[in-house]
Design a protein around this motif. Structure first.
Motif: not given
Length: 344
Positions: A108-112, A320-324, A338-344
């Motif tokens: 998990y990453a968060q811009p501060m 949503v982003q899905v990578d293989y 397989m990666s599943l990424t959420f950007k919000f």
């Protein structure tokens, strides 16, 4: 003004400081490279799990990601790339590795602020049950190997597991008012390793440091330098220190990314990796790459040079982003991630 082989390039004073820092960084990189010649070779360090790659996007690009990585997956490649994260990102990776080994990763990453990003992650690998074996003549078996000495399968089985906890942070130096330097990003990870095999265990901690620079005279170019797994010995063995040098270039309105890495572990031969990614209409990505390693690498036996090949794709829609990623592993077979990424 810099004289680059007869070509004069005008840079500002702050960028000169970057160039001087880069010279020092390359000297430090040379020290790491020199230490590789003094290491004992494969098996001379502990914590090999720290060297396993994570993130389907990065792996599909030939594991060349030190300079081009600017999302949550940069946590495992170059923490400076976290400075490129503009929204909160959460990613999960599942890997079907060789010999039924499972490898899972969450981060998990968060811009501060406008120039600081923090991140954290957990990587876990589990071998499953392994049947124990024993040589009838232990001394001869250790000396000549299992292919020459009969051995017996024991009734008792055991397992092996590795867990890595990572806390990272990155700063976009160009956004800092008091020491702003154009297009410079820096980052650091602190990683705790917990490993266990049968009834034996070992723990330790390492640090990753990295930097990225996009020179103003080449706006589509990014250069990177990373030192990983820096730390004290674990159970009297050194950590698997590695160094990465990277360069990335973006074309076609930044839809095409070309990445090149040189990867040097302290306990093995170096590797050059090249990868590419193309985004079609910002929704569908096609990726591929290849890793070139020294011929003495045992993974090159009977594989027709395919052990360094990677392929992959990606799809994103709104948040949503899905990578293989598909990667050949020499005579061990192939691995799927397989990666599943959420950007919000």
């Amino acid at each position: 003004v810099l004289d680059l082989g007869g070509c004069f390039v005008i840079v500002n004073t702050r960028e000169l400081h970057v160039i001087r820092a880069a010279r020092l960084s390359f000297r430090l990189a040379g020290i790491i490279l020199a230490s590789a010649a003094l290491a004992g070779g494969p098996g001379s360090t502990t914590g090999a799990f720290l060297k396993l790659p994570s993130g389907a996007r990065a792996i599909a690009m030939g594991e060349a990601y030190a300079a081009g990585g600017d999302d949550i997956q940069a946590l495992g490649w170059n923490p400076a790339g976290l400075a490129g994260v503009k929204k909160r990102e959460f990613t999960f990776m599942h890997s079907e590795w060789v010999q039924d080994i499972r490898y899972e990763s969450v981060a998990y990453a968060q811009p501060m602020t406008n120039f600081i990003t923090v991140a954290g992650g957990v990587d876990f690998m589990f071998s499953g049950d392994i049947r124990g074996t024993a040589f009838g003549d232990m001394a001869r078996g250790l000396a000549e190997g299992p292919e020459n000495v009969p051995y017996a399968t024991l009734a008792k089985s055991f397992s092996a597991s590795n867990v890595v906890l990572t806390a990272g942070a990155a700063v976009d130096v160009s956004g800092m008012r008091w020491i702003a330097i154009p297009s410079v990003q820096a980052g650091m990870n602190v990683r705790a390793l917990l490993q266990k095999i049968a009834d034996q265990s070992a723990n330790g901690a390492v640090v990753d440091v990295g930097a990225r620079w996009g020179p103003t005279f080449a706006p589509n170019l990014t250069l990177a330098l990373v030192g990983q797994n820096l730390g004290p010995s674990i159970n009297s063995k050194g950590t698997p220190i590695t160094m990465r040098l990277g360069a990335a270039y973006r074309l076609l309105d930044r839809n095409l990314l070309l990445d090149l890495d040189y990867y040097q572990p302290v306990d093995n031969y170096g590797r050059i990796s090249a990868g590419a990614e193309y985004w079609y209409r910002n929704m569908l990505a096609i990726r591929g790459g290849y890793g070139f390693q020294h011929e003495a690498d045992l993974n090159k036996l009977d594989t027709n040079g395919l052990e360094g090949l990677t392929l992959g794709c990606g799809f994103r829609y709104q948040m949503v982003q899905v990578d293989y990623a598909f990667r050949t592993e020499g005579f061990l077979g192939a691995a799927h991630r397989m990666s599943l990424t959420f950007k919000f």
